[in-house]
Design a protein around this motif. Structure first.
Motif, PDB file in Angstrom:
ATOM      1  N   ARG A  39     -16.472 -14.733   0.376  1.00 44.84           N
ATOM      2  CA  ARG A  39     -17.609 -15.690   0.987  1.00 44.84           C
ATOM      3  C   ARG A  39     -19.098 -15.354   0.365  1.00 44.84           C
ATOM      4  O   ARG A  39     -19.768 -14.758   1.137  1.00 44.84           O
ATOM      5  N   ASP A  41     -21.284 -17.145   0.380  1.00 47.24           N
ATOM      6  CA  ASP A  41     -22.243 -18.031   1.104  1.00 47.24           C
ATOM      7  C   ASP A  41     -22.757 -17.231   2.262  1.00 47.24           C
ATOM      8  O   ASP A  41     -23.914 -17.292   2.757  1.00 47.24           O
ATOM      9  N   GLU A 161     -14.121 -23.092  11.350  1.00 57.17           N
ATOM     10  CA  GLU A 161     -15.468 -23.430  10.945  1.00 57.17           C
ATOM     11  C   GLU A 161     -15.709 -24.633  10.221  1.00 57.17           C
ATOM     12  O   GLU A 161     -14.689 -25.112   9.693  1.00 57.17           O
ATOM     13  N   ILE A 163     -18.766 -25.991   7.694  1.00 58.53           N
ATOM     14  CA  ILE A 163     -20.021 -25.524   7.108  1.00 58.53           C
ATOM     15  C   ILE A 163     -20.975 -26.745   7.009  1.00 58.53           C
ATOM     16  O   ILE A 163     -20.485 -27.833   6.498  1.00 58.53           O
TER      17      ILE A 163
END
Length: 164
Positions: A39, A41, A161, A163
């Motif tokens: 991840r 990000d 999730e 994003i």
């Protein structure tokens, strides 16, 4: 020596103290880099979750036990960060030992350090009267998922999730 029936590099597992902060800090960078690969990000390569001052506070809190696996020279081979959680379901309350983080030094992986730490945390939770042990695994961290599933942990719930 902790070995659970197989050869293991762990000499002993203890509750972490300030003396282990440098070793824990080194491993925090390693586990962060694993997360950064999955991840990018959310995690920056070379970072770490806690500064030394935060670690000092965590180690002093009885609600957030941290255990370290040590080699014969007292070097930190791995850690497991835990936290007690209390939840109400229906009319009853359960106490869970949540495993916030487990890391084994990349040089010691495959030598059963993680298994020893996980077993230690499970035994600790049992002796503390916990109902269960829980943890989260990032999607994409397939090696960690297999490790936990091979040791009897199973999916409890799924987080989703989007994003934005």
């Amino acid at each position: 020596m902790v070995n659970n029936g197989t050869e293991c590099a762990v000499d002993r597992i203890i509750r972490a103290t300030e003396r282990e902060i440098p070793g824990i800090g080194r491993l925090l960078v390693q586990v962060n880099d694993v997360h950064a690969a999955v991840r990018p990000d959310l995690f920056c390569k070379g970072g770490r979750k806690y500064a030394d001052e935060q670690l000092e506070s965590i180690l002093q809190d009885s609600g957030t036990p941290v255990f370290v696996a040590l080699d014969k020279e007292g070097g930190v081979l791995g850690y497991i960060f835990c936290a007690f959680e209390r939840r109400t379901y229906g009319e009853g309350e359960i106490v869970t030992l949540y495993i916030d983080d487990l890391c084994v030094d990349e040089r010691a992986r495959g030598s059963h350090v993680g298994s020893a730490l996980l077993q230690y945390a499970e035994d600790f939770a049992r002796s503390a009267g916990c109902y269960n042990v829980t943890l989260n695994v990032w999607e994409g961290n397939d090696a960690a998922r297999r490790f936990y599933e091979d040791r009897g942990l199973m999916k409890q719930k799924t987080g989703l999730e989007k994003i934005l």
